[in-house]
Motif scaffolding. Structure first.
Motif, PDB file in Angstrom:
ATOM      1  N   CYS A 375      66.402  29.650  54.115  1.00 40.98           N
ATOM      2  CA  CYS A 375      67.342  30.734  53.868  1.00 40.98           C
ATOM      3  C   CYS A 375      68.731  30.336  54.351  1.00 40.98           C
ATOM      4  CB  CYS A 375      66.879  32.005  54.580  1.00 40.98           C
ATOM      5  SG  CYS A 375      68.047  33.381  54.421  1.00 40.98           S
ATOM      6  N   PRO A 376      69.770  30.544  53.547  1.00 38.40           N
ATOM      7  CA  PRO A 376      71.138  30.188  53.990  1.00 38.40           C
ATOM      8  C   PRO A 376      71.631  31.065  55.122  1.00 38.40           C
ATOM      9  CG  PRO A 376      71.222  31.344  51.892  1.00 38.40           C
ATOM     10  CD  PRO A 376      69.766  31.066  52.165  1.00 38.40           C
ATOM     11  N   GLY A 377      70.884  32.108  55.475  1.00 38.89           N
ATOM     12  CA  GLY A 377      71.282  32.964  56.587  1.00 38.89           C
ATOM     13  C   GLY A 377      71.327  32.242  57.907  1.00 38.89           C
ATOM     14  N   HIS A 378      70.708  31.049  57.994  1.00 36.51           N
ATOM     15  CA  HIS A 378      70.808  30.253  59.215  1.00 36.51           C
ATOM     16  C   HIS A 378      72.247  29.795  59.463  1.00 36.51           C
ATOM     17  CE1 HIS A 378      66.594  29.987  60.270  1.00 36.51           C
ATOM     18  NE2 HIS A 378      66.277  29.693  59.027  1.00 36.51           N
ATOM     19  N   PRO A 381      76.185  34.480  58.574  1.00 35.81           N
ATOM     20  CA  PRO A 381      75.692  35.745  59.145  1.00 35.81           C
ATOM     21  C   PRO A 381      75.606  36.871  58.131  1.00 35.81           C
ATOM     22  CG  PRO A 381      77.956  35.314  59.836  1.00 35.81           C
ATOM     23  CD  PRO A 381      77.472  34.077  59.149  1.00 35.81           C
ATOM     24  N   TYR A 382      76.273  36.722  56.971  1.00 33.90           N
ATOM     25  CA  TYR A 382      76.252  37.789  55.979  1.00 33.90           C
ATOM     26  C   TYR A 382      75.210  37.559  54.888  1.00 33.90           C
ATOM     27  CZ  TYR A 382      80.684  38.693  58.261  1.00 33.90           C
ATOM     28  OH  TYR A 382      81.649  38.938  59.199  1.00 33.90           O
ATOM     29  N   ALA A 383      74.562  36.412  54.912  1.00 37.36           N
ATOM     30  CA  ALA A 383      73.627  36.082  53.838  1.00 37.36           C
ATOM     31  C   ALA A 383      72.293  36.772  54.004  1.00 37.36           C
ATOM     32  CB  ALA A 383      73.411  34.565  53.767  1.00 37.36           C
ATOM     33  N   CYS A 384      71.831  36.922  55.237  1.00 32.63           N
ATOM     34  CA  CYS A 384      70.488  37.463  55.451  1.00 32.63           C
ATOM     35  C   CYS A 384      70.409  38.082  56.833  1.00 32.63           C
ATOM     36  CB  CYS A 384      69.455  36.349  55.302  1.00 32.63           C
ATOM     37  SG  CYS A 384      67.787  36.860  55.733  1.00 32.63           S
ATOM     38  N   PRO A 385      69.950  39.323  56.954  1.00 26.43           N
ATOM     39  CA  PRO A 385      69.858  39.949  58.278  1.00 26.43           C
ATOM     40  C   PRO A 385      68.743  39.374  59.143  1.00 26.43           C
ATOM     41  CG  PRO A 385      68.924  41.383  56.595  1.00 26.43           C
ATOM     42  CD  PRO A 385      69.556  40.233  55.870  1.00 26.43           C
ATOM     43  N   VAL A 386      67.794  38.675  58.544  1.00 30.89           N
ATOM     44  CA  VAL A 386      66.665  38.134  59.305  1.00 30.89           C
ATOM     45  C   VAL A 386      67.000  36.794  59.928  1.00 30.89           C
ATOM     46  CG1 VAL A 386      64.260  37.372  59.164  1.00 30.89           C
ATOM     47  CG2 VAL A 386      65.035  39.347  57.829  1.00 30.89           C
ATOM     48  N   HIS A 387      67.527  35.887  59.120  1.00 28.81           N
ATOM     49  CA  HIS A 387      67.821  34.536  59.581  1.00 28.81           C
ATOM     50  C   HIS A 387      69.295  34.446  59.971  1.00 28.81           C
ATOM     51  CE1 HIS A 387      64.306  34.049  56.824  1.00 28.81           C
ATOM     52  NE2 HIS A 387      63.870  33.370  57.857  1.00 28.81           N
ATOM     53  N   LYS A 388      69.624  34.837  61.181  1.00 28.78           N
ATOM     54  CA  LYS A 388      71.005  34.785  61.646  1.00 28.78           C
ATOM     55  C   LYS A 388      71.325  33.362  62.114  1.00 28.78           C
ATOM     56  CE  LYS A 388      70.963  39.638  63.016  1.00 28.78           C
ATOM     57  NZ  LYS A 388      71.122  40.597  64.127  1.00 28.78           N
ATOM     58  N   GLU A 395      71.653  23.156  65.183  1.00 29.66           N
ATOM     59  CA  GLU A 395      71.404  24.228  64.213  1.00 29.66           C
ATOM     60  C   GLU A 395      70.288  23.861  63.245  1.00 29.66           C
ATOM     61  OE1 GLU A 395      73.762  26.164  60.473  1.00 29.66           O
ATOM     62  OE2 GLU A 395      74.890  25.853  62.317  1.00 29.66           O
ATOM     63  N   LYS A 396      70.224  22.590  62.854  1.00 27.18           N
ATOM     64  CA  LYS A 396      69.211  22.161  61.893  1.00 27.18           C
ATOM     65  C   LYS A 396      67.814  22.325  62.475  1.00 27.18           C
ATOM     66  CE  LYS A 396      67.676  18.230  59.141  1.00 27.18           C
ATOM     67  NZ  LYS A 396      67.913  16.804  58.789  1.00 27.18           N
ATOM     68  N   PRO A 409      64.641  38.820  52.220  1.00 27.18           N
ATOM     69  CA  PRO A 409      64.943  39.088  50.801  1.00 27.18           C
ATOM     70  C   PRO A 409      65.291  37.836  50.004  1.00 27.18           C
ATOM     71  CG  PRO A 409      65.938  40.769  52.187  1.00 27.18           C
ATOM     72  CD  PRO A 409      65.392  39.738  53.115  1.00 27.18           C
ATOM     73  N   PHE A 410      66.038  36.897  50.627  1.00 31.66           N
ATOM     74  CA  PHE A 410      66.376  35.683  49.889  1.00 31.66           C
ATOM     75  C   PHE A 410      65.118  34.887  49.559  1.00 31.66           C
ATOM     76  CE2 PHE A 410      67.246  31.135  49.750  1.00 31.66           C
ATOM     77  CZ  PHE A 410      68.244  31.074  48.795  1.00 31.66           C
ATOM     78  N   GLN A 411      64.205  34.772  50.508  1.00 34.33           N
ATOM     79  CA  GLN A 411      62.961  34.036  50.266  1.00 34.33           C
ATOM     80  C   GLN A 411      62.110  34.741  49.212  1.00 34.33           C
ATOM     81  OE1 GLN A 411      61.728  34.093  54.373  1.00 34.33           O
ATOM     82  NE2 GLN A 411      62.314  31.953  54.693  1.00 34.33           N
ATOM     83  N   GLY A 412      62.085  36.069  49.261  1.00 35.55           N
ATOM     84  CA  GLY A 412      61.369  36.814  48.236  1.00 35.55           C
ATOM     85  C   GLY A 412      61.962  36.573  46.862  1.00 35.55           C
ATOM     86  N   TRP A 413      63.310  36.529  46.788  1.00 33.73           N
ATOM     87  CA  TRP A 413      63.964  36.239  45.501  1.00 33.73           C
ATOM     88  C   TRP A 413      63.607  34.835  45.009  1.00 33.73           C
ATOM     89  CZ3 TRP A 413      67.187  32.065  44.889  1.00 33.73           C
ATOM     90  CH2 TRP A 413      67.724  31.907  43.597  1.00 33.73           C
ATOM     91  N   ALA A 414      63.618  33.852  45.922  1.00 35.01           N
ATOM     92  CA  ALA A 414      63.330  32.472  45.527  1.00 35.01           C
ATOM     93  C   ALA A 414      61.926  32.367  44.931  1.00 35.01           C
ATOM     94  CB  ALA A 414      63.473  31.535  46.729  1.00 35.01           C
ATOM     95  N   PHE A 415      60.958  33.013  45.583  1.00 30.48           N
ATOM     96  CA  PHE A 415      59.590  32.951  45.058  1.00 30.48           C
ATOM     97  C   PHE A 415      59.478  33.694  43.734  1.00 30.48           C
ATOM     98  CE2 PHE A 415      55.404  34.827  44.502  1.00 30.48           C
ATOM     99  CZ  PHE A 415      54.594  33.706  44.581  1.00 30.48           C
TER     100      PHE A 415
END
Length: 492
Positions: A375-378, A381-388, A395-396, A409-415
């Motif tokens: 998830c790009p949320g890593h 901070p605005y991409a995903c509320p779960v993966h901050k 970071e990697k 949500p991003f992972q759900g969309w990808a699948f």
């Protein structure tokens, strides 16, 4: 995919000549296999003509796929039913015995299934044009300026038939021939008796060798090549998925399907032969996050030990088959009837196993496939509320410490988008269901329904662990009965 051919192999395995035909009877008896192939050819020609019509009028992909599937379902039972009649009442077993001795199981059974293989070639030929139209439609949607015509060249048809022969015939016929060859060597060359313990041990060992070596067989049969470019961005993404899921992979391979199928699979119980095969259509048409979801799904089979579960299911089938044989011997049924009852009951059991167990195992892999997407949320901070963004300096490394029960949500969309694209490039409806999977729509809806619900995902994994434990207990009970019951039944 393999079930009709597998049923045909089981029918051939149970066949035995009832008498020796006279040479004068051979021309008359040959009319039966010729009539069988002519019947399949006529139905196949009807299906091919109807498919040509729908290709010419420009049916949309899902409608064309439904019609092609319907003709395939019509031809399948005709082929299996006709082949069974050819073996049981059509005297093909007796004709084959005049060419090869039935004691040579390997050559005799290969000769028996020759009409079956020819019939399946007719079936594949009938669906050739529709498959090419579906692939062309998928290519057109993905950026081609004009819709190309369905290819009808001899070279294209040869590639199409070679794909089916590799996918269906080599995958089943080579192991089938190897096991029968081991039977011949043990029975004819070494003089072992079929009811002896050492003979059963040799036969079981050959089956186990085939099962363990299946990754190497598939590498050969499916025309694959290793994806070895260390600097390739896609390769780095897939290796990162493997690290996040905690699954070690021996190799990832590009699977050449001649542009006919979008699919992926995992083989092997572990290193050094745990391989992931990704077809050419998937590599060409899926976005990187979507490929991560597909790749993670395949690694889910390894992380959750699905291959050993199916091996355990196969052991249960063998034990059930053995116990049935003991009971049928006590009932003193004719050999052909007893064998038929065994095959029928085992097929019913195996069908129920695939239809009931396999879809839930696939769902478990779906959950891991979605959770393994980066998830790009890593980083944002605005991409995903779960993966901050990770607070760690590395970071990697911090980004790869993923909670595999939490699907954002991003992972759900990808699948979900990967499954939608998979349906599109294969010309499938999202509502289409096969024996081993829920429909793609149902799979998508379930993954999206558990987004941001890690407790629900964890509970599902817990239920699947309980189910695997119950299967293990069932296998142990059946193994105990296999040792206890035969002496009791023999004394009755």
């Amino acid at each position: 995919m393999y079930l009709p051919l597998l049923i045909g192999l089981l029918i051939a395995l149970a066949a035995a000549p009832a008498f020796t035909p006279l040479p004068a009877d051979i021309p008359l008896l040959l009319t039966e296999p010729i009539g069988f192939l002519l019947l399949v050819a006529m139905v196949g020609f009807f299906a091919w003509r109807r498919i040509c019509h729908h290709c010419e009028i420009g049916d949309e992909a899902q409608s064309l796929q439904r019609r092609s599937d319907a003709y395939g379902k019509l031809l399948g039972p005709i082929i299996i039913g006709g082949f069974a009649l050819l073996i049981i009442v059509g005297h093909w077993a007796e004709l084959a015995a005049m060419v090869v001795s039935p004691e040579i199981w390997s050559l005799y059974r290969l000769l028996l299934i020759l009409p079956l293989l020819l019939a399946f070639c007719i079936r594949w030929t009938a669906s050739y044009l529709s498959r090419r139209c579906l692939v062309n439609l998928a290519n057109y949607r993905h950026g081609l300026e004009a819709l190309p015509p369905a290819a009808r060249s001899v070279r294209d048809y040869a590639s199409y038939m070679a794909f089916h022969l590799r996918l269906n015939v080599l995958t089943l016929i080579l192991p089938f021939f190897f096991i029968l060859l081991i039977h011949d060597l043990a029975f004819l060359a070494l003089g072992m008796q079929e009811d002896a313990f050492n003979f059963q041990l040799v036969l079981f060992g050959s089956i186990l060798i085939i099962y363990l070596a299946s990754p190497l067989l598939l590498r050969f049969a499916w025309k694959t090549r290793r994806m070895v470019n260390a600097d390739d961005p896609l390769g780095r993404r897939l290796r990162a998925v493997a690290r996040r899921t905690g699954v070690r992979v021996s190799g990832t391979f590009r699977w050449d399907t001649a542009g006919l199928m979008g699919n992926a699979c995992l083989t092997g119980f572990g290193l050094p032969w745990r391989y992931v095969f990704i077809s050419d259509l998937l590599l060409e048409h899926l976005l990187p996050p979507q490929l991560e979801a597909v790749y993670g799904h395949e690694l889910g089979h390894a992380r959750h030990h699905h291959l050993p579960v199916f091996l355990l299911a196969a052991v249960i089938v063998v034990l059930v088959f053995f116990l049935l044989e003991q009971f049928l011997l006590v009932l003193l049924l004719p050999v052909w009837l007893a064998t038929g009852v065994q095959i029928l009951l085992v097929l019913i059991y195996w069908t129920l196993l695939l239809a009931v167990l396999s879809p839930f195992l696939e769902r478990q892999s779906d959950l891991l496939g979605a959770a393994s997407v980066q998830c790009p949320g890593h980083r944002d901070p605005y991409a995903c509320p779960v993966h901050k963004p990770a607070a760690s300096r590395d970071e990697k490394a911090a980004a790869e410490q993923v909670d595999l029960s939490h699907i954002c949500p991003f992972q759900g969309w990808a699948f979900a988008s990967a499954m939608e694209r998979l349906a599109e490039i294969n010309g499938m409806s999202l509502d289409r269901r096969n024996m081993r999977h829920f429909s793609l729509r149902r799979r998508i809806d379930y993954v999206l329904s558990v987004t941001d619900q890690p407790d629900v995902v964890a509970a599902y994994h817990g239920r699947m662990r309980l189910l695997k434990l119950l299967m293990l207990l069932l296998a142990l009970v059946l193994a105990a009965l296999a040792f206890i019951l035969p002496p009791i039944l023999q004394s009755i």
